[in-house]
Design an enzyme around this catalytic site. Structure first.
Site, PDB file in Angstrom:
ATOM      1  N   GLN A 112      -4.808  -1.356   9.580  1.00 43.38           N
ATOM      2  CA  GLN A 112      -4.598  -2.884   9.344  1.00 43.38           C
ATOM      3  C   GLN A 112      -5.378  -3.816  10.033  1.00 43.38           C
ATOM      4  O   GLN A 112      -4.982  -3.878  11.157  1.00 43.38           O
ATOM      5  CB  GLN A 112      -3.274  -3.076   8.682  1.00 43.38           C
ATOM      6  N   ASP A 132     -10.960   2.988   4.190  1.00 42.09           N
ATOM      7  CA  ASP A 132     -11.581   1.508   4.251  1.00 42.09           C
ATOM      8  C   ASP A 132     -12.938   1.345   4.189  1.00 42.09           C
ATOM      9  O   ASP A 132     -13.403   0.242   3.740  1.00 42.09           O
ATOM     10  CB  ASP A 132     -11.025   0.709   5.391  1.00 42.09           C
ATOM     11  N   LYS A 161       0.814  -1.377   0.049  1.00 40.61           N
ATOM     12  CA  LYS A 161      -0.058  -0.024   0.068  1.00 40.61           C
ATOM     13  C   LYS A 161       0.921   1.177   0.053  1.00 40.61           C
ATOM     14  O   LYS A 161       0.690   2.367  -1.052  1.00 40.61           O
ATOM     15  CB  LYS A 161      -0.894   0.068   1.305  1.00 40.61           C
TER      16      LYS A 161
END
Ligand SMILES: Nc1nc(=O)c2c([nH]1)NC[C@@H]1CN(c3ccc(C(=O)N[C@@H](CCC(=O)O)C(=O)O)cc3)C=[N+]21
Length: 294
Positions: A96, A119, A52
């Protein structure tokens, strides 16, 4: 059979984003800034977060990686999230997953500012998604929609069977495929570990989206001729004959299923790279929203 080439499409999307970012730089505007919090040092998580960050660099975004030890307390993580919520320079950030057991994931997701939640995991954004309101769509489902769109896959009136009801893939995917518009307008069945006659249900699917995490679960005998197969599973199988000590495989027995399918995503090189590209797209959106509020 046609391959839904996530690697190729994700590179095209990144290229499109890079062009937009270059224009921002030319105009002297602030470029998008994505931050990622990684708690602990799980091997797969490190790989994903690493790619990422690398992708941010590739398109010209700013990025910040916040690494915290696996012993981090819930309060310490919540404090860090508050810091990123307040940081005017950061347009969006992700925490994460999975998190270590001492931390309550739901509390953490609620703490993220919904306007920075690239997200799309905050209940506010998840609700907006379900109600067709404009919001951040979770990157993996968003990537799958983008693949279906770019390859002109017909979803209208089709029977879509989603395998797995995780909050980050299966559940949102089942909602998105049933929404109005395209890609959508599908009739969706969401299957999971308690589903009876799952093989019979899969055999009726025009589109199968497997997010299970069981290597080679989906066999050629289980699918209809010309079904569309989306493989979201990624499992690392330990094997010393590979340089890294493992190989990566999906939920689908690709070699045989691909002969029967009309479209299919490979693993690696399918849904995974699309996830990263769509996270960048969401960050671009977050940056625009920020500017419009100021
Ligand atoms: N807050 C949060 N957001 C996420 O989006 C999130 C997460 N947590 N936790 C874990 C899952 C998984 N995920 C992947 C991203 C990229 C690849 C990817 O790039 N895969 C490559 C291979 C990568 C490899 O070498 O392992 C491919 O399929 O070609 C895979 C999986 C994002 N997730």
């Amino acid at each position: 059979m046609e391959i839904l080439d996530g690697k190729k499409v994700s590179n095209e999307i990144k290229q499109e984003i890079a062009v937009q970012v270059a224009k921002m730089r030319e105009k002297g505007e602030k470029v998008p800034h994505l931050a990622a919090i990684l708690v602990g040092s799980d091997g797969a998580s490190l790989t994903y977060v690493g790619s990422k960050v690398r992708s941010c660099e590739k398109v010209g975004f700013e990025s910040t990686l916040v690494k915290m030890p696996s012993t981090t307390s819930e309060l310490e993580l919540l404090n860090k999230i508050e810091e990123l919520n307040k940081n005017e320079d950061i347009d969006g950030f992700i925490v994460q997953l999975p998190l270590p057991p001492q931390i309550d994931t739901q509390k953490v997701l609620l703490a993220v500012d919904p306007d920075k939640d690239v997200d799309g995991f905050h209940p506010m954004n998840f609700g907006k998604m379900a109600l067709d309101m404009s919001t951040f769509i979770p990157a993996t489902p968003f990537g799958i929609l983008e693949l279906l769109e770019r390859y002109n896959v017909d979803t209208k009136g089709k029977h879509t069977v989603v395998i797995g009801r995780s909050h980050i893939v299966g559940r949102p995917m089942s909602i998105l495929m049933g929404r109005k518009g395209w890609p959508g307008n599908s009739t969706v069945t969401l299957t999971h570990s308690h589903t009876k006659n799952i093989t019979q249900i899969i055999s009726q699917a025009d589109i199968v989206i497997s997010a299970l995490g069981v290597p080679k679960f989906l066999k050629a005998e289980m699918i209809k001729d010309d079904a569309v197969i989306i493989d979201v599973g990624i499992t690392r199988v330990a094997d010393d004959s590979y340089e890294k000590g493992y190989y990566i495989t999906g939920d689908v027995d690709f070699e045989n299923v691909s002969k029967k399918a009309s479209f299919i995503t490979p693993v690696p090189g399918g849904v995974g790279p699309m996830t990263i590209a769509m996270l960048l797209k969401n960050t671009l959106l977050a940056r625009d929203r920020h500017r419009n509020r100021k």
